[in-house]
Design a protein around this motif. Structure first.
Motif, PDB file in Angstrom:
ATOM      1  N   ALA A 213       0.844  -1.190   0.000  1.00 13.39           N
ATOM      2  CA  ALA A 213       0.000   0.000   0.000  1.00 13.39           C
ATOM      3  C   ALA A 213       0.882   1.242   0.000  1.00 13.39           C
ATOM      4  O   ALA A 213       2.064   1.185   0.355  1.00 13.39           O
ATOM      5  CB  ALA A 213      -0.908   0.000   1.228  1.00 13.39           C
ATOM      6  N   ALA A 214       0.302   2.368  -0.398  1.00 14.29           N
ATOM      7  CA  ALA A 214       1.051   3.623  -0.356  1.00 14.29           C
ATOM      8  C   ALA A 214       1.413   3.958   1.086  1.00 14.29           C
ATOM      9  O   ALA A 214       0.666   3.635   2.014  1.00 14.29           O
ATOM     10  CB  ALA A 214       0.217   4.751  -0.965  1.00 14.29           C
ATOM     11  N   PRO A 215       2.563   4.595   1.304  1.00 15.98           N
ATOM     12  CA  PRO A 215       2.941   4.963   2.675  1.00 15.98           C
ATOM     13  C   PRO A 215       1.887   5.845   3.326  1.00 15.98           C
ATOM     14  O   PRO A 215       1.212   6.636   2.645  1.00 15.98           O
ATOM     15  CB  PRO A 215       4.254   5.740   2.479  1.00 15.98           C
ATOM     16  N   ALA A 216       1.715   5.699   4.620  1.00 15.23           N
ATOM     17  CA  ALA A 216       0.774   6.550   5.344  1.00 15.23           C
ATOM     18  C   ALA A 216       1.156   8.012   5.150  1.00 15.23           C
ATOM     19  O   ALA A 216       2.323   8.384   5.262  1.00 15.23           O
ATOM     20  CB  ALA A 216       0.782   6.193   6.824  1.00 15.23           C
ATOM     21  N   GLY A 217       0.178   8.834   4.822  1.00 13.62           N
ATOM     22  CA  GLY A 217       0.440  10.255   4.614  1.00 13.62           C
ATOM     23  C   GLY A 217       0.777  10.619   3.185  1.00 13.62           C
ATOM     24  O   GLY A 217       0.945  11.809   2.877  1.00 13.62           O
ATOM     25  N   VAL A 218       0.895   9.631   2.313  1.00 16.57           N
ATOM     26  CA  VAL A 218       1.172   9.904   0.897  1.00 16.57           C
ATOM     27  C   VAL A 218      -0.051   9.517   0.074  1.00 16.57           C
ATOM     28  O   VAL A 218      -0.462   8.362   0.069  1.00 16.57           O
ATOM     29  CB  VAL A 218       2.403   9.131   0.396  1.00 16.57           C
ATOM     30  N   VAL A 236       0.925  10.816 -17.503  1.00 13.09           N
ATOM     31  CA  VAL A 236       1.559   9.934 -16.528  1.00 13.09           C
ATOM     32  C   VAL A 236       0.810   8.600 -16.527  1.00 13.09           C
ATOM     33  O   VAL A 236      -0.422   8.579 -16.448  1.00 13.09           O
ATOM     34  CB  VAL A 236       1.537  10.545 -15.104  1.00 13.09           C
ATOM     35  N   HIS A 237       1.536   7.516 -16.629  1.00 17.72           N
ATOM     36  CA  HIS A 237       0.919   6.182 -16.642  1.00 17.72           C
ATOM     37  C   HIS A 237       1.631   5.271 -15.647  1.00 17.72           C
ATOM     38  O   HIS A 237       2.759   5.521 -15.246  1.00 17.72           O
ATOM     39  CB  HIS A 237       1.013   5.570 -18.046  1.00 17.72           C
ATOM     40  N   ASP A 238       0.956   4.187 -15.283  1.00 22.08           N
ATOM     41  CA  ASP A 238       1.553   3.124 -14.464  1.00 22.08           C
ATOM     42  C   ASP A 238       2.268   3.682 -13.233  1.00 22.08           C
ATOM     43  O   ASP A 238       3.420   3.334 -12.949  1.00 22.08           O
ATOM     44  CB  ASP A 238       2.536   2.293 -15.298  1.00 22.08           C
ATOM     45  N   LEU A 239       1.555   4.524 -12.505  1.00 20.49           N
ATOM     46  CA  LEU A 239       2.115   5.100 -11.283  1.00 20.49           C
ATOM     47  C   LEU A 239       1.930   4.126 -10.123  1.00 20.49           C
ATOM     48  O   LEU A 239       0.817   3.668  -9.856  1.00 20.49           O
ATOM     49  CB  LEU A 239       1.427   6.433 -10.960  1.00 20.49           C
ATOM     50  N   HIS A 240       3.015   3.819  -9.422  1.00 18.62           N
ATOM     51  CA  HIS A 240       2.976   2.943  -8.253  1.00 18.62           C
ATOM     52  C   HIS A 240       3.763   3.593  -7.121  1.00 18.62           C
ATOM     53  O   HIS A 240       4.880   4.071  -7.320  1.00 18.62           O
ATOM     54  CB  HIS A 240       3.589   1.571  -8.562  1.00 18.62           C
ATOM     55  N   VAL A 241       3.165   3.627  -5.940  1.00 19.50           N
ATOM     56  CA  VAL A 241       3.831   4.155  -4.741  1.00 19.50           C
ATOM     57  C   VAL A 241       3.679   3.110  -3.643  1.00 19.50           C
ATOM     58  O   VAL A 241       2.569   2.684  -3.343  1.00 19.50           O
ATOM     59  CB  VAL A 241       3.209   5.494  -4.281  1.00 19.50           C
ATOM     60  N   TRP A 242       4.792   2.714  -3.042  1.00 17.97           N
ATOM     61  CA  TRP A 242       4.744   1.677  -2.011  1.00 17.97           C
ATOM     62  C   TRP A 242       5.919   1.865  -1.049  1.00 17.97           C
ATOM     63  O   TRP A 242       6.732   2.780  -1.218  1.00 17.97           O
ATOM     64  CB  TRP A 242       4.794   0.290  -2.648  1.00 17.97           C
ATOM     65  N   GLU A 243       5.989   1.002  -0.037  1.00 19.26           N
ATOM     66  CA  GLU A 243       7.099   1.019   0.915  1.00 19.26           C
ATOM     67  C   GLU A 243       7.835  -0.311   0.856  1.00 19.26           C
ATOM     68  O   GLU A 243       7.215  -1.368   0.951  1.00 19.26           O
ATOM     69  CB  GLU A 243       6.601   1.239   2.347  1.00 19.26           C
ATOM     70  N   VAL A 244       9.152  -0.249   0.728  1.00 16.54           N
ATOM     71  CA  VAL A 244       9.958  -1.460   0.833  1.00 16.54           C
ATOM     72  C   VAL A 244       9.978  -1.913   2.287  1.00 16.54           C
ATOM     73  O   VAL A 244       9.805  -3.082   2.607  1.00 16.54           O
ATOM     74  CB  VAL A 244      11.393  -1.205   0.321  1.00 16.54           C
ATOM     75  N   THR A 245      10.184  -0.957   3.179  1.00 16.92           N
ATOM     76  CA  THR A 245      10.053  -1.141   4.615  1.00 16.92           C
ATOM     77  C   THR A 245       9.670   0.212   5.190  1.00 16.92           C
ATOM     78  O   THR A 245       9.601   1.198   4.443  1.00 16.92           O
ATOM     79  CB  THR A 245      11.363  -1.667   5.245  1.00 16.92           C
ATOM     80  N   SER A 246       9.390   0.286   6.473  1.00 20.29           N
ATOM     81  CA  SER A 246       8.953   1.560   7.043  1.00 20.29           C
ATOM     82  C   SER A 246      10.047   2.608   6.863  1.00 20.29           C
ATOM     83  O   SER A 246      11.224   2.339   7.087  1.00 20.29           O
ATOM     84  CB  SER A 246       8.624   1.392   8.526  1.00 20.29           C
ATOM     85  N   GLY A 247       9.647   3.806   6.431  1.00 25.22           N
ATOM     86  CA  GLY A 247      10.603   4.878   6.195  1.00 25.22           C
ATOM     87  C   GLY A 247      11.352   4.755   4.886  1.00 25.22           C
ATOM     88  O   GLY A 247      12.318   5.489   4.661  1.00 25.22           O
ATOM     89  N   PHE A 248      10.939   3.843   4.020  1.00 23.40           N
ATOM     90  CA  PHE A 248      11.614   3.635   2.732  1.00 23.40           C
ATOM     91  C   PHE A 248      10.558   3.647   1.619  1.00 23.40           C
ATOM     92  O   PHE A 248      10.270   2.625   1.007  1.00 23.40           O
ATOM     93  CB  PHE A 248      12.364   2.312   2.747  1.00 23.40           C
ATOM     94  N   PRO A 249       9.952   4.825   1.335  1.00 25.12           N
ATOM     95  CA  PRO A 249       8.953   4.912   0.275  1.00 25.12           C
ATOM     96  C   PRO A 249       9.605   4.818  -1.097  1.00 25.12           C
ATOM     97  O   PRO A 249      10.733   5.294  -1.296  1.00 25.12           O
ATOM     98  CB  PRO A 249       8.323   6.297   0.495  1.00 25.12           C
TER      99      PRO A 249
END
Length: 302
Positions: A213-218, A236-249
């Motif tokens: 999921a997208a990072p909290a607050g983003v 803009v196409h194929d936009l993905h926002v996620w976290e590898v680990t906490s604090g690493f968006p």
């Protein structure tokens, strides 16, 4: 023409290890004293919290191991390294808290139905000695990076213990003043409720990371609008926002710019904007030009 660019994230966890080690020594010693006192006093509240403190010690050990593993550089098939060991540690801590909360709730209800005598004076002494120890442990952990879901998992264990000892002390005072032994079981139910709340939070936060999921607050929609509104960007196409680990968006996107725009400058500008407005440094932007439209005229000759 397409271009990819990566910022690689490095995490230094050495600063977090010191507070966790301090907390481990404090909690380990207090846990042993509480088990002995709980057995002597016959207090389910003390034994409940001693069980919780055993998981605290385990949580700290697990957290320390996760910090060490997460700090390893990427290699081989693990292209992000072992950074997701941290949310895995938090998920394990959350699951353990939830299971223990259920077990302690069952035992506390049993004590409510069939009350037992409690050595309230001993319970009160142990609780009053334990409160400052937990305060020191909580203060030590508050200096660590609580943006890490792993560190937050350990912190939630310890702060729940602090509340538990306060509740246990109050229950002991009530028993000494009134003889109402069920106060001990009521305190245990209060502790179990706190454990369930902490468990739900940890499982939610670690689950968001594993589900990408997208990072909290983003807000991904806001990110997409900012990217599309940047000068020179056509779509803009194929936009993905996620976290590898906490604090690493992380972010990846396909960007189309005008056919005569400088795609390199556009990509660099987009990276700066993502860092300044959203705090996203690890980006993969595929930038290409919009096809140039040519006018074709067909002529017919007789």
């Amino acid at each position: 023409m397409s271009h990819g660019h990566h910022h690689h994230h490095t995490v230094s966890s050495e600063a977090d290890r010191g507070p966790l080690r301090v907390a481990l020594v404090l909690i380990g010693g207090l846990m042993l004293a509480e088990v002995v006192a709980g057995l002597i006093a016959g207090s389910v509240a003390l034994l409940t919290d001693a069980g919780h403190m055993l998981t605290d010690a385990g949580a700290i050990v697990l957290g320390l191991a996760a910090l060490r593993l997460a700090a390893r550089p990427p290699s081989g098939a693990m292209t992000y390294g072992l950074k997701r060991v941290e949310p895995l540690s938090a998920a394990i801590n959350g699951a353990v808290l939830g299971v223990l909360a259920i077990v302690f709730t069952i035992e506390a209800i049993s004590r409510l139905v069939n009350p037992r005598d409690v050595e309230a004076a001993l319970v009160l002494v142990v609780a009053l000695l334990a409160i400052p120890v937990n305060v020191i442990a909580v203060r030590a952990l508050s200096r660590a990076n609580r943006e890490s879901v792993n560190v937050e998992g350990v912190f939630q264990h310890i702060v729940t213990d602090l509340y538990a000892f306060v509740a246990t002390a109050i229950a002991a005072i009530v028993i000494l003043a009134t003889g109402f032994n069920q106060a001990d079981a009521i305190a245990a139910l209060f502790v179990a409720a706190l454990m369930l709340r902490a468990a739900a939070t940890l499982l939610r936060d670690s689950g968001r990371i594993f589900l990408e999921a997208a990072p909290a607050g983003v807000d991904p929609d806001a990110v997409g609008h900012e990217l599309a509104a940047y000068p020179g960007v056509e779509s803009v196409h194929d936009l993905h926002v996620w976290e590898v680990t906490s604090g690493f968006p992380s972010l990846s996107a396909h960007i189309v710019v005008g056919w005569d725009d400088d795609c390199h400058d556009c990509r660099a500008g987009l990276e700066r904007m993502l860092h300044e407005r959203f705090g996203i440094d690890h980006t993969t932007l595929q930038v290409e030009h919009q096809p140039r439209t040519l006018l074709t005229i067909d002529r017919k000759f007789e």
